[in-house]
Design a protein around this motif. Structure first.
Motif, PDB file in Angstrom:
ATOM      1  N   MET A   1     -22.344 -12.192  63.324  1.00 48.94           N
ATOM      2  CA  MET A   1     -23.094 -12.747  62.202  1.00 48.94           C
ATOM      3  C   MET A   1     -22.739 -11.999  60.941  1.00 48.94           C
ATOM      4  O   MET A   1     -22.038 -11.019  60.968  1.00 48.94           O
ATOM      5  CB  MET A   1     -24.583 -12.556  62.459  1.00 48.94           C
TER       6      MET A   1
ATOM      7  N   LEU B   1     -13.206 -16.812  70.383  1.00 48.04           N
ATOM      8  CA  LEU B   1     -13.173 -17.508  69.099  1.00 48.04           C
ATOM      9  C   LEU B   1     -13.983 -16.750  68.052  1.00 48.04           C
ATOM     10  O   LEU B   1     -15.135 -16.434  68.278  1.00 48.04           O
ATOM     11  CB  LEU B   1     -13.761 -18.907  69.272  1.00 48.04           C
TER      12      LEU B   1
ATOM     13  N   ILE C   1     -15.436 -17.744  65.595  1.00 43.74           N
ATOM     14  CA  ILE C   1     -16.266 -18.648  64.814  1.00 43.74           C
ATOM     15  C   ILE C   1     -17.474 -17.910  64.301  1.00 43.74           C
ATOM     16  O   ILE C   1     -18.061 -18.260  63.296  1.00 43.74           O
ATOM     17  CB  ILE C   1     -16.861 -19.764  65.689  1.00 43.74           C
ATOM     18  N   ALA C   2     -17.796 -16.906  65.054  1.00 47.22           N
ATOM     19  CA  ALA C   2     -19.009 -16.182  64.785  1.00 47.22           C
ATOM     20  C   ALA C   2     -19.050 -15.667  63.364  1.00 47.22           C
ATOM     21  O   ALA C   2     -20.105 -15.567  62.780  1.00 47.22           O
ATOM     22  CB  ALA C   2     -19.078 -15.032  65.742  1.00 47.22           C
TER      23      ALA C   2
ATOM     24  N   GLY D   1     -18.764 -16.897  60.921  1.00 50.45           N
ATOM     25  CA  GLY D   1     -19.691 -17.746  60.208  1.00 50.45           C
ATOM     26  C   GLY D   1     -19.174 -18.259  58.893  1.00 50.45           C
ATOM     27  O   GLY D   1     -19.922 -18.351  57.936  1.00 50.45           O
TER      28      GLY D   1
ATOM     29  N   GLY E   1     -18.163 -21.388  56.961  1.00 54.37           N
ATOM     30  CA  GLY E   1     -18.135 -22.835  57.021  1.00 54.37           C
ATOM     31  C   GLY E   1     -19.022 -23.383  58.124  1.00 54.37           C
ATOM     32  O   GLY E   1     -19.674 -22.639  58.833  1.00 54.37           O
ATOM     33  N   PRO E   2     -19.008 -24.684  58.237  1.00 52.35           N
ATOM     34  CA  PRO E   2     -19.879 -25.326  59.211  1.00 52.35           C
ATOM     35  C   PRO E   2     -19.388 -25.129  60.628  1.00 52.35           C
ATOM     36  O   PRO E   2     -18.323 -24.560  60.867  1.00 52.35           O
ATOM     37  CB  PRO E   2     -19.822 -26.796  58.804  1.00 52.35           C
ATOM     38  N   LEU E   3     -20.194 -25.593  61.554  1.00 55.98           N
ATOM     39  CA  LEU E   3     -19.886 -25.458  62.959  1.00 55.98           C
ATOM     40  C   LEU E   3     -18.582 -26.181  63.266  1.00 55.98           C
ATOM     41  O   LEU E   3     -18.419 -27.348  62.963  1.00 55.98           O
ATOM     42  CB  LEU E   3     -21.011 -26.111  63.743  1.00 55.98           C
ATOM     43  N   PRO E   4     -17.633 -25.498  63.863  1.00 58.02           N
ATOM     44  CA  PRO E   4     -16.374 -26.183  64.163  1.00 58.02           C
ATOM     45  C   PRO E   4     -16.590 -27.153  65.316  1.00 58.02           C
ATOM     46  O   PRO E   4     -17.385 -26.915  66.207  1.00 58.02           O
ATOM     47  CB  PRO E   4     -15.456 -25.040  64.566  1.00 58.02           C
ATOM     48  N   LEU E   5     -15.873 -28.208  65.298  1.00 52.79           N
ATOM     49  CA  LEU E   5     -15.973 -29.167  66.382  1.00 52.79           C
ATOM     50  C   LEU E   5     -15.143 -28.652  67.544  1.00 52.79           C
ATOM     51  O   LEU E   5     -14.148 -27.959  67.343  1.00 52.79           O
ATOM     52  CB  LEU E   5     -15.447 -30.517  65.899  1.00 52.79           C
ATOM     53  N   PRO E   6     -15.550 -28.949  68.747  1.00 52.89           N
ATOM     54  CA  PRO E   6     -14.804 -28.431  69.888  1.00 52.89           C
ATOM     55  C   PRO E   6     -13.367 -28.920  69.878  1.00 52.89           C
ATOM     56  O   PRO E   6     -13.086 -30.026  69.432  1.00 52.89           O
ATOM     57  CB  PRO E   6     -15.563 -28.998  71.079  1.00 52.89           C
TER      58      PRO E   6
ATOM     59  N   GLN F   1     -24.900 -27.421  61.924  1.00 44.45           N
ATOM     60  CA  GLN F   1     -23.746 -27.792  61.115  1.00 44.45           C
ATOM     61  C   GLN F   1     -23.824 -27.190  59.725  1.00 44.45           C
ATOM     62  O   GLN F   1     -22.814 -26.905  59.112  1.00 44.45           O
ATOM     63  CB  GLN F   1     -23.668 -29.310  61.016  1.00 44.45           C
TER      64      GLN F   1
ATOM     65  N   ARG G   1     -25.123 -21.067  59.258  1.00 43.76           N
ATOM     66  CA  ARG G   1     -24.169 -20.192  59.946  1.00 43.76           C
ATOM     67  C   ARG G   1     -24.828 -19.334  61.016  1.00 43.76           C
ATOM     68  O   ARG G   1     -24.148 -18.716  61.814  1.00 43.76           O
ATOM     69  CB  ARG G   1     -23.532 -19.240  58.946  1.00 43.76           C
TER      70      ARG G   1
ATOM     71  N   ARG H   1     -22.055 -19.181  69.616  1.00 41.36           N
ATOM     72  CA  ARG H   1     -23.113 -19.485  68.658  1.00 41.36           C
ATOM     73  C   ARG H   1     -24.512 -19.372  69.227  1.00 41.36           C
ATOM     74  O   ARG H   1     -25.471 -19.659  68.538  1.00 41.36           O
ATOM     75  CB  ARG H   1     -22.915 -20.912  68.112  1.00 41.36           C
TER      76      ARG H   1
ATOM     77  N   ALA I   1     -18.100 -34.606  70.696  1.00 42.91           N
ATOM     78  CA  ALA I   1     -16.895 -34.204  69.984  1.00 42.91           C
ATOM     79  C   ALA I   1     -17.121 -34.186  68.485  1.00 42.91           C
ATOM     80  O   ALA I   1     -16.557 -33.351  67.778  1.00 42.91           O
ATOM     81  CB  ALA I   1     -15.755 -35.148  70.324  1.00 42.91           C
TER      82      ALA I   1
END
Lengths: 514, 262
Positions: A328, A400, A402-403, A405, A407-412, B75, B78, B110, B228
Motif C-alpha cells: 500500500m 504482481l 499491483i499493490a 497502487g 491507477g485503477p484495479l488491473p483487469l486479470p 476500481q 487503491r 488486493r 474479465a
C-alpha cells in the motif's frame, strides 16, 4: 535466609541425612540461643533441646523460592542474579537513585523482605566480592564498612586455602592486602578460582573485574515507575502506563528504534508479578498505538492488593525503516500494521493473513495463508497457471506489484481466463452420492448434505494427478474435477476419486462457486 | 422544510453534501437500470451495505455478489480489501479460495482475510478495520442476532470515519433493522451457456433483489458478472439463452452485444 516459622517460641531446625545419621544444617534464632549449631547431630541437639522441632531439608524448594525472590528483585534493577544457594545479587548501578539512594534502597529491601517473612542481610558495595563479604561476615553490613577487618573466609575462598592462610597467621583480609602480591600468587595457584586467593582478593578490591550474569539479559529500552501507594484502580494504572509508555517512546525515538516486542511487568504489593507481553507487526514507537494494544489486557486484571511498581521494557527493537513499500501507500501501510497489531493482540493467534499461491497441482495445497507483513510481500512467488492442458503447468512468476497502487484495479490477464476455480473450498472434501449417465461422464444427479440435486450443466473433467513425489501420497488416487450447475443455478465443484475399472470410485464435493 | 431535509440527510449520511467530500467517482453497478434505483450518488462509498442469501444454498452466490460489488468499488480505490470471516461460516461453506477469487477478478494481492471465532469479534475487527483508513472495503460475515441496529450504527460511523465501505454478509435474509444504506438479497440463477459449449456453465448469474435503499427505491433484477471486465450485465428474463458468439469477454465495453433490459 529462611522463612520465619509460624511458632517462634519453639526451637526449629532443618536436618539432612548425613553419613552418620541426621545432622542439623540450619537452625532458627531460638535454637541458636539454646546453643545448637549447624553440623550438630540431631541426637545431640535433641538432648540439649528436647522441644526441638525439625524437618527434612529440601534443597530444590529452597532454590525455587530463592529464584522467585531473585525475580522479584527485578523491581530494583533489571540486573539480578542468583548467588550460590543462599544469596542473590542485584546490580544497582544507576538505579539506586530511583529509590532515594543506596541506604534507602537497602532499607526498603530489608523492610519488604521482613514483610514477607524473610531475614535478610543486605550489603551494598562497589564489587560483588566486597558485597558478598560484607553481607555474610560484617556485623553491620548496612554501613559501607572496609572489608579489611573481615576474616579471610569472606573472600569466597575454599576451606583448604582458608585453613592454610590461618595457619600462616593471616586471619583478616587486611593482613592479605599488606603482604607482597607475588608471594600470594606463588603460593595459591589453584585450578579453580576458589583456590586462587589473589584473584579473589583482586575481585573484592575491584582490581580485577568479575563477570556478572544476570537472569534476564539486560533490555535495551526500559522505563519504570514505582508508586507511592499501590494502585488499585484501572484508571490509575492506565494513566501510569501512558506516562511510562511516553518515556519509553522518547528513548526509542532518540535511538531511532521502534519496539517489536514489549513486556509490561506489574509488581503487586503482595509479592506477585504479572507479565503482559505485546507483539507488533512492524516496529513502532507511537505511545498511543502501544497503549491501545495494552489496554484490553489491563481490563480484567487481578491487581490483588494493588500494584506498586510497573516496569515496561522493549525486549526486541528494530530500526524504523523509512520506506515500507509494496502493499500500500506508506501512510496506509502504517495504519494497516496497526490494525493488524490490534487484531492479533486481541484475538490470540488470529492474524490478518494474505493468501499466497503455492506451486502445487492439488487444489487444497495450491495456496496457503501467510501472516501478512507489509515489507515481505515482494519476491518471487510461484503462481499456478492453467491453460487448456489438464495437468496444468507451474510457472514461477514475480508477484504482481499491483499493490503499489498506481491507477485503477488491473483487469486479470487473458492467460488466466481458462482457470475455473470455486470461490469457497472445503478443508476436507465432503462425500456425495453421484449418479452419472456414463461411467466416465459428468454427474447427472447427486446427493450432498442429504439433499438431492439435479445437474443442469457440467464442465469437465479436469484430471489432477496426485503428487506421487510427496511422502505418504503413494496411494493417492487421481481426481477428475467437474464444475456443475444444478437446476437452480447453484454451482459445485465435484471430483471423482479413482478410476473406473480399479475399484469403485468415490465422489466428493470440494467447493462452491457463486 | 428544505433545511430540515438537509439536516436529516446529513444525519443519515445520504445527502449530497456528505457524498461530495469523497473525490472518487460514484460507486455504481454500471447497469443504468439498477443504478437508477440507488439514488443520484450511487452506493455510499463510506457507508454500510447488507447482502444476504435468498435461501440456505445461495450463500456462495451472496458472497460472489459481495465480491463483485467490492470489485466495482475497488476500481476507483487503491486501498485493499479485508474479508473478516466467521469460523462457523467457514466450516459450513468452506474457506475463501484465492484462486477462485482470482477467477472472479480479484487479484490476491488486493485482499487480506482473517477468520475469527465469535460474531462479536468479527464486528469488533470490522469496526477497527473500517476506522483505520487503510482499507477501501471490509466484507464481514455477520450474524443477524448480534449485528443489530446499535452495532451496525457503530460500523456505519466507523465507515464514515475511515472513508471505507462495509459489506455485511448475513447468513440468511432477515427483517431486523440495520444502519445500512442498502440491503440486497441474492439467489443463484441458471447461467446462460457460454458460446461454443452448450452444456457448460456460463458466467455467474444471480437474481439480485434490492430490498431497501435509503436514497433510492427497491427493485429486482437478474444480473451476470463478467470477471474479465468487472462488469455487471443485465440478463433478459429468459434463462438458458446462449450468448451471442460475438459477445466475447474481451470485447471493449462499448461493443457489448448482450441484450439489456430497462
Amino acid at each position: 535466609m529462611k522463612a520465619r516459622r509460624p511458632v517462634p517460641k519453639k526451637p526449629f531446625a532443618l536436618v539432612e541425612q548425613g553419613p552418620r545419621g541426621l545432622r542439623l544444617i540450619a537452625c532458627d534464632r531460638t535454637a541458636r540461643g539454646l546453643g545448637l549449631h549447624r553440623g550438630q547431630r540431631l541426637a545431640d541437639a535433641r538432648a540439649m533441646a528436647p522441644s526441638l522441632a525439625c524437618e527434612i531439608h529440601e534443597p530444590h524448594k529452597d532454590a525455587e523460592s530463592l529464584l522467585g525472590l531473585t525475580r522479584w528483585c527485578e523491581r530494583y534493577s533489571p540486573w539480578v542474579s542468583l548467588d550460590g544457594v543462599d544469596g542473590l545479587l542485584v546490580d544497582a548501578t544507576g538505579s539506586s537513585h530511583l529509590f532515594g539512594g543506596e541506604p534507602a534502597m537497602a532499607a526498603d529491601m530489608e523492610r519488604r523482605f521482613a514483610a514477607y517473612g524473610f531475614t535478610a542481610r543486605i550489603a551494598i558495595a562497589a564489587t560483588i566480592g566486597a558485597a558478598w563479604a560484607l553481607a555474610r561476615y560484617s556485623s553491620s553490613p548496612h554501613r559501607g564498612e572496609d572489608i579489611g577487618g573481615l576474616p579471610i573466609e569472606a573472600l569466597r575462598i575454599d576451606t583448604e586455602a582458608a585453613r592454610t592462610l590461618r595457619r600462616l597467621g593471616l586471619k583478616t583480609i587486611g593482613h592479605l592486602i599488606d603482604i607482597p602480591r607475588s608471594s600470594l600468587a606463588r603460593r595459591f595457584r589453584g585450578e579453580t578460582i576458589d583456590e586462587n586467593v589473589l584473584m579473589r582478593l583482586d575481585e573484592a578490591l575491584g582490581v580485577r573485574s568479575e563477570p556478572f550474569n544476570p537472569l534476564t539479559p539486560p533490555p535495551v529500552f526500559l522505563a519504570r515507575q514505582a508508586m507511592m501507594e499501590p494502585l488499585i484502580s484501572q484508571e490509575g494504572l492506565e494513566a501510569t502506563l501512558r506516562e511510562v509508555l511516553g518515556r519509553l517512546a522518547q528513548d526509542l525515538e532518540a535511538a531511532g528504534q521502534g519496539a517489536l516486542r514489549l513486556m509490561l511487568t506489574l509488581y503487586k504489593a503482595d509479592g506477585g508479578r504479572i507479565a503482559i507481553p505485546i507483539g507488533l507487526t512492524a516496529p513502532s514507537r507511537d505511545a498511543r498505538h502501544l497503549f491501545k494494544l495494552f489496554r484490553p489486557k489491563l481490563e480484567n486484571l487481578d491487581a490483588g492488593f494493588g500494584i506498586d511498581a510497573l516496569v515496561l521494557e522493549a525486549r526486541e527493537t528494530a530500526a524504523i525503516a523509512a520506506a515500507q513499500q509494496g502493499f500500500m501507500e506508506e501512510s496506509h501501510a502504517v495504519e494497516f500494521d496497526r490494525l493488524n497489531d490490534r487484531v492479533k493482540n486481541r484475538h490470540e493467534d488470529r492474524a490478518i493473513a494474505g493468501l499466497s499461491a503455492v506451486a502445487s497441482h492439488v487444489p487444497e495445497r495450491a495456496e496457503n495463508s501467510s501472516p501478512h507483513f507489509c515489507g515481505e510481500r515482494e519476491g518471487p512467488v510461484a503462481q499456478r497457471r492453467e491453460g487448456e492442458g489438464r495437468s496444468g503447468q507451474v510457472l514461477t512468476a514475480p508477484h504482481l506489484p499491483i499493490a503499489a497502487g498506481d491507477g485503477p484495479l488491473p483487469l486479470p490477464a487473458k492467460a488466466r481466463r481458462g482457470v475455473n476455480r470455486p470461490l469457497l473450498i472445503f478443508d476436507v472434501p465432503e462425500s456425495a452420492i453421484v449418479l452419472a449417465a456414463v461411467p466416465d461422464g459428468p454427474p447427472m444427479r447427486f446427493t450432498w448434505r442429504r439433499v438431492a440435486r439435479r445437474v443442469a450443466k457440467a464442465q469437465g473433467p479436469e484430471r489432477i494427478a496426485p503428487e506421487w513425489w510427496r511422502l505418504g501420497e503413494k496411494d493417492a488416487q487421481p481426481r477428475d474435477y467437474y464444475t456443475v450447475e444444478d437446476d437452480k443455478g447453484r454451482r459445485y465443484w465435484l471430483y471423482r476419486e479413482g478410476l473406473y475399472g480399479e475399484g469403485e470410485p468415490k465422489w466428493f464435493v470440494h467447493g462452491l462457486s457463486p | 422544510v428544505e433545511a430540515l431535509r438537509r439536516h436529516i440527510a446529513r444525519i443519515e449520511g445520504t445527502g449530497p453534501s456528505f457524498e461530495r467530500r469523497g473525490k472518487a467517482a460514484p460507486w455504481r453497478l454500471g447497469v443504468p437500470a439498477i443504478d437508477g434505483h440507488l439514488g443520484r450518488e450511487g452506493l455510499a462509498r463510506a457507508g454500510l451495505h447488507d447482502v444476504a442469501p435468498e435461501a440456505y444454498g445461495d450463500m456462495a452466490a451472496a458472497m460472489g455478489f459481495a465480491t463483485a460489488l467490492a470489485l466495482r468499488a475497488l476500481q476507483e480505490d487503491r486501498r485493499p480489501l479485508l474479508w473478516c470471516r466467521l469460523d462457523r461460516q467457514r466450516r459450513e461453506y468452506g474457506r475463501l479460495y484465492g484462486h477462485g477469487l482470482e477467477t472472479l477478478g480479484l487479484p490476491r494481492a488486493r485482499f487480506v482475510t482473517v477468520t475469527l471465532k465469535k460474531p462479536v469479534d468479527v464486528l469488533w475487527t470490522a469496526e477497527e478495520a473500517l476506522k483505520c483508513g487503510a482499507l477501501a472495503l471490509v466484507i464481514a460475515d455477520a450474524d443477524g442476532r448480534v449485528a443489530g441496529l446499535t452495532q451496525t450504527r457503530r460500523l456505519a460511523l466507523a465507515a464514515a470515519r475511515g472513508k471505507a465501505a462495509g459489506l455485511l454478509v448475513f447468513a440468511a435474509r432477515h427483517g431486523g433493522a440495520t444502519a445500512s444504506q442498502t440491503r440486497w438479497a441474492v439467489a443463484s440463477a441458471p447461467s446462460r451457456a457460454p458460446p461454443f459449449d452448450v452444456n457448460a456453465p456460463g458466467r455467474p448469474a444471480w437474481d439480485v433483489e434490492l430490498i431497501r435503499s435509503r436514497a433510492g427505491r427497491p427493485g429486482a433484477w437478474r444480473v451476470e458478472w463478467q470477471s474479465a471486465t468487472h462488469r455487471f450485465d443485465l440478463v433478459s428474463g429468459l434463462p438458458g439463452g446462449a450468448v451471442h458468439p460475438l459477445a466475447d469477454e474481451s470485447a471493449p465495453a462499448g461493443a457489448q452485444k448482450t441484450f439489456r433490459a430497462g
